[in-house]
Motif scaffolding. Structure first.
Motif, PDB file in Angstrom:
ATOM      1  N   THR A   1      -7.122   3.865  -1.165  1.00 22.29           N
ATOM      2  CA  THR A   1      -6.782   2.458  -0.938  1.00 22.29           C
ATOM      3  C   THR A   1      -7.954   1.669  -1.419  1.00 22.29           C
ATOM      4  O   THR A   1      -7.776   0.694  -2.151  1.00 22.29           O
ATOM      5  CB  THR A   1      -6.500   2.144   0.447  1.00 22.29           C
TER       6      THR A   1
ATOM      7  N   HIS B   1      -2.654  10.788  -0.490  1.00 22.30           N
ATOM      8  CA  HIS B   1      -2.920  10.553  -2.006  1.00 22.30           C
ATOM      9  C   HIS B   1      -4.530  10.970  -2.126  1.00 22.30           C
ATOM     10  O   HIS B   1      -5.191  10.904  -1.228  1.00 22.30           O
ATOM     11  CB  HIS B   1      -2.352   8.867  -1.929  1.00 22.30           C
TER      12      HIS B   1
ATOM     13  N   ASP C   1       2.605   2.705   3.487  1.00 22.09           N
ATOM     14  CA  ASP C   1       1.700   3.943   3.283  1.00 22.09           C
ATOM     15  C   ASP C   1       1.559   4.571   4.485  1.00 22.09           C
ATOM     16  O   ASP C   1       1.515   5.978   4.416  1.00 22.09           O
ATOM     17  CB  ASP C   1       0.274   3.200   2.925  1.00 22.09           C
TER      18      ASP C   1
ATOM     19  N   ASP D   1       0.981  -1.207  -0.076  1.00 23.50           N
ATOM     20  CA  ASP D   1       0.127   0.113   0.184  1.00 23.50           C
ATOM     21  C   ASP D   1       1.056   1.276   0.107  1.00 23.50           C
ATOM     22  O   ASP D   1       1.671   1.397   0.893  1.00 23.50           O
ATOM     23  CB  ASP D   1      -0.773  -0.020   1.285  1.00 23.50           C
ATOM     24  N   GLY D   2       0.497   2.310  -0.818  1.00 22.94           N
ATOM     25  CA  GLY D   2       1.103   3.373  -0.969  1.00 22.94           C
ATOM     26  C   GLY D   2       2.660   3.669  -1.426  1.00 22.94           C
ATOM     27  O   GLY D   2       3.503   4.392  -1.228  1.00 22.94           O
TER      28      GLY D   2
ATOM     29  N   ASP E   1      -1.358   0.531  -4.726  1.00 23.46           N
ATOM     30  CA  ASP E   1      -2.828   1.314  -5.241  1.00 23.46           C
ATOM     31  C   ASP E   1      -2.561   2.448  -5.513  1.00 23.46           C
ATOM     32  O   ASP E   1      -3.546   3.053  -6.180  1.00 23.46           O
ATOM     33  CB  ASP E   1      -3.422   1.018  -4.004  1.00 23.46           C
ATOM     34  N   HIS E   2      -1.351   3.164  -5.083  1.00 21.49           N
ATOM     35  CA  HIS E   2      -1.159   4.490  -5.315  1.00 21.49           C
ATOM     36  C   HIS E   2       0.005   5.146  -4.872  1.00 21.49           C
ATOM     37  O   HIS E   2       0.659   4.177  -4.090  1.00 21.49           O
ATOM     38  CB  HIS E   2      -2.526   5.434  -4.540  1.00 21.49           C
TER      39      HIS E   2
HETATM   40 ZN    ZN Z   1      -3.602   2.790  -0.114  1.00 21.63          ZN
END
Ligand code: ZN
Ligand code: AMP
Ligand code: ZN
Length: 424
Positions: free
Chosen positions: A91, A361, A208, A55-56, A255-256
């Motif tokens: 997310t 984000h 993240d 994540d992140g 995811d980002h």
């Molecule tokens: Zn995320």
């Protein structure tokens, strides 16, 4: 607009930055890992895919990240110049697009938390009521085609789809260590043939969290990336011990990305309109609102056209690349702040220290800071390739091809990614 309402919109969720970032889990070298006595070679039947989310994990971290294992996988397989997230770059919308091949307006998870403008009901990251979760995630596509699946966390993985679920899944537990997560994956692979999952998901959130607390580029972020690489090393070693390292497809995605906050990049909505004329559903980097009668959408848009650092659109007119107009769950007006800018209000901003540090984000996926990563290796993946950046909605078809599943119709285009697969 009450403070409670701001809280419901997620304003306070990440809390103030911590003074000190806790040490990440110690990085474990394969030599330190416990070799289980009873571990022996496994005979896999059918293709097996492990999908890992970090994540992140911003693509912007890639060059400087100390991740020898993941970089090795990239060399042995294919990596993308970037994985382009869906809007909003958060997310839940993104993870659920990855596994359904659908844009958020089609899969229904239009934000991490939101109020449905039609029903007035709330969705948040704990909501498991199936009515919110549209489309069909890849583990359900697989289960319905007699392929066992297991999820060590993924948004949507605890939801029942007309009674169907992953054969093995865990309730989300953010405190489960990375090592325990990897051990769980390896335990599933040790199951007998008829019980062993062929699609397994694995999720890590600490990169993240460090990005939120300290902003992209912070030392803590790179420490957490190193810790993730340690977990991937354990996974690699576990697969090697079982004699299946080269038989399993491994796919690592994020995811980002992450962007830093600055109090110099804040524009205040109430400098442009009377907040009593609008209902604000979400603020900051992804702001949505609607007019309260007698104010009209047109009047509100006219007032918002004075914003210097955000463009506001009626939802039907949101830029095409966002694919974000086509759902009743999206409020009437969508505002896109410029990269790193947020929309706020005097009452929230003036007497607080918000946006003075850390990051987040949610911005337009066109901004490179929002881009994520994609790395894959395994028997179905071309070796030594760098693929052009591609959209997350392509992942569902890619996974369906690897697992030889018939995909549900979706927003992806298999030809966008088929060249990273080894042809039969
Ligand atoms: Zn995320
Ligand atoms: P975001 O604020 O968009 O960066 O969301 C990241 C956070 O989402 C993580 O730190 C977790 O707290 C939460 N999260 C991630 N996956 C799940 C899940 N499957 N169920 C509940 N919460 C989750
Ligand atoms: Zn986040």
């Amino acid at each position: 607009m009450s403070l409670l309402w701001l809280a419901a919109c997620g304003w306070f969720r990440s809390g103030p930055p911590q003074d000190t970032w806790p040490d990440p889990e110690p990085v474990t070298s394969p030599a330190d890992s416990q070799v289980k006595e009873d571990t022996g070679p496994i005979e896999l039947t059918g293709s097996t895919l492990i999908l890992v989310s970090v994540d992140g994990f911003s693509q912007a971290y890639w060059e400087s990240a100390d991740m020898p294992v993941l970089k090795g996988w990239a060399e042995q397989g294919t990596r993308a110049e970037a994985l382009i997230p869906v809007y909003p770059t958060k997310t839940f919308p993104n993870h659920y697009s990855q596994v359904t091949g659908l844009y958020p307006s089609h899969h229904g998870i239009v934000d991490n938390s939101f109020r449905d403008p039609v029903s007035g009901e709330y969705f948040d990251m704990q909501t498991l009521d199936p009515k919110w979760w549209l489309g069909e995630p890849i583990w359900i596509t697989a289960e319905r085609q007699d392929v066992n699946t297991a999820t060590c966390f993924w948004p949507g993985s605890e939801v029942s789809f007309d009674g169907d679920r992953p054969r093995y899944y865990l309730p989300y537990d953010g405190s489960m260590s990375g090592r325990e997560r990897v051990d769980q994956v390896l335990e599933w692979l040790d199951l007998p043939d008829d019980k062993r999952p062929r699609l397994i998901t694995l999720y890590f959130s600490d990169v993240d969290s460090a990005g939120h607390s300290y902003g992209p580029g912070a030392h803590a972020v790179y420490q957490e990336l190193r810790a993730v690489d340690g977990h991937l090393s354990l996974l690699e070693q576990g697969l090697r011990e079982r004699g299946i390292l080269d038989e399993v497809d491994l796919m690592v995605v994020s995811d980002h990305g992450m962007q830093s906050f600055s109090r110099d990049r804040v524009e205040l909505l109430d400098d442009h309109l009377d907040l009593a004329t609008v209902e604000v559903y979400s603020w900051a980097q992804h702001t949505t609102l609607s007019a309260i009668a007698p104010a009209t959408t047109e009047q509100v848009l006219e007032a918002l056209s004075g914003l210097e650092h955000a463009r506001c659109h009626a939802k039907a007119d949101t830029p095409e690349h966002l694919h974000y107009g086509d759902s009743e769950r999206i409020p009437e007006i969508v505002c896109l702040p410029d990269d790193g800018w947020v929309l706020s209000s005097h009452s929230y901003f003036d007497n607080s220290t918000v946006y003075s540090s850390g990051g987040t984000h949610g911005w337009d996926p066109a901004y490179p800071a929002m881009h994520g990563v994609f790395v894959a290796r395994g028997p179905h993946i071309q070796q030594g390739r760098v693929h052009p950046a591609f959209d997350q909605v392509q992942l569902y078809n890619l996974m369906a091809s690897i697992l030889e599943l018939t995909p549900q119709s979706n927003d992806g285009d298999p030809s966008e990614v088929s060249d990273m697969l080894v042809s039969e």
